[in-house]
Design an enzyme around this catalytic site. Sequence first.
Site, PDB file in Angstrom:
ATOM      1  N   GLN A 185      45.705 -74.276  79.195  1.00 56.56           N
ATOM      2  CA  GLN A 185      45.834 -74.132  77.596  1.00 56.56           C
ATOM      3  C   GLN A 185      46.521 -75.380  77.283  1.00 56.56           C
ATOM      4  O   GLN A 185      47.518 -75.847  77.762  1.00 56.56           O
ATOM      5  CB  GLN A 185      46.632 -72.837  77.498  1.00 56.56           C
ATOM      6  N   CYS A 232      37.447 -69.421  72.063  1.00 57.32           N
ATOM      7  CA  CYS A 232      37.807 -70.685  71.688  1.00 57.32           C
ATOM      8  C   CYS A 232      36.936 -71.297  70.423  1.00 57.32           C
ATOM      9  O   CYS A 232      36.933 -72.449  70.156  1.00 57.32           O
ATOM     10  CB  CYS A 232      38.233 -71.726  72.653  1.00 57.32           C
TER      11      CYS A 232
END
Length: 424
Positions: free
Chosen positions: A253, A373
């Site tokens: 991330q 995402c």
Amino acid sequence: MENAVANAIRVVALGNDGDGIAQTPEGRIFVPGTVPGDEILLVDQNGTHGTLDRVVIPGVDRVAAPCSLFGRCGGCRIQNMALPALLDWKTGRVLDSLQRVGFDAIPTPQAHQVSPHARRRVDLAFRRVGKEIVLGLHRRRGDVVDMTECTLLDPTLFDLLTPLRAMLHSLPAVHTGGDIQINLLDSGPDLLITMDGTPDPNDRRILAQFGKAHGVPRISLQARPPETLALTGPVFHHFDDVRVMPPPGAFLQPARRGAAFIKAAVLAGLPRKGLKAGIIELYAGCGTLSFALAEQAKVHAYEGDRAAFACLKQASGGTRVLPAQRDLNRQPVMATDLAKAAAVVLDPPHAGAGAQIAQIVAGKPPCVIYVSCNPVALQRDLTPLRQAGYRLDSITVIDQFLWSAEVESVCVLTLPGKNRRNRR
């Protein structure tokens, strides 16, 4: 000024890519570098795209871009919009996708935003220009812009760029240029390089010297699989209390706080009781969420990438993580297995979960936690779950890609009737 105002057009919204949308007599057009509320003049208009001349009256959320490279460097699309307004826009993108899914009720989302100078991974390009190395990001549909400043990168990464330019300039294997991925691991920056020449022992010597001098324990060459060119120290990272050795170019991330927000939302979404049935985790990667989930229950963790799976397997000894290598696009986990789990957690790639969604719908696990995402893929994947009777219990929005159109979200879904377990 009066004539300029009379001829100005108003930006009414942002498009999915972060360009302003203005309504003209000829129809809707997209204008980069504008924000909602701007009254603008155009240099020209080509179909549905316009080129900004100037802002006559700024919108209330317009701010001065904090980086002088804004508008040239391709890294930030929306730096001229106040961060709170940007978070509101990204939250609205997620909510719009969920409304299009058709849920009867959509809970109020929790929204989080990371700070500037927090980015711990970056993909850069480099080019020989005269006697210099230009290192940075491509301008929009253009050449590489030298990253002489950056409001995104962790200072450890940004400070590495100057000596990195000098090192790349000295490499015989770099003819015209290449690309470089940098991950900031707990052990230090981890480099994965693509270059247009073949590295020889002299290149490897230069790379090893650079690694020792600048705290870079591993430098690898992009290949299939990647080849380690210089290893000057141990390579490691921690997911919770578990130490792993990520492969070159491993997925992380982009910000530590962003990862923490995602993990907290996933853990909060787990059922309070009944976890003895275990958790199925899909697209587990190197264990970004796996080891935190394993503190709650046994985790069957599925990952298709060979290198990421090897990392996860090596680190899983002595934990409740049971890794399995599986290409979930070609061989999804079947409904009969999913039906036995207390919860299914999935963090699919940008394109979404593909064939795996049909098996989740057929298996009807009581709780599904989807980390997204991509709002477009989120809408596509959650639509059959809603049609199967799942309700949306919570939404968390995370802006860890500052000044871009990218947005992360965590959606917790449960199946009424089948979900007999208390919520956390």
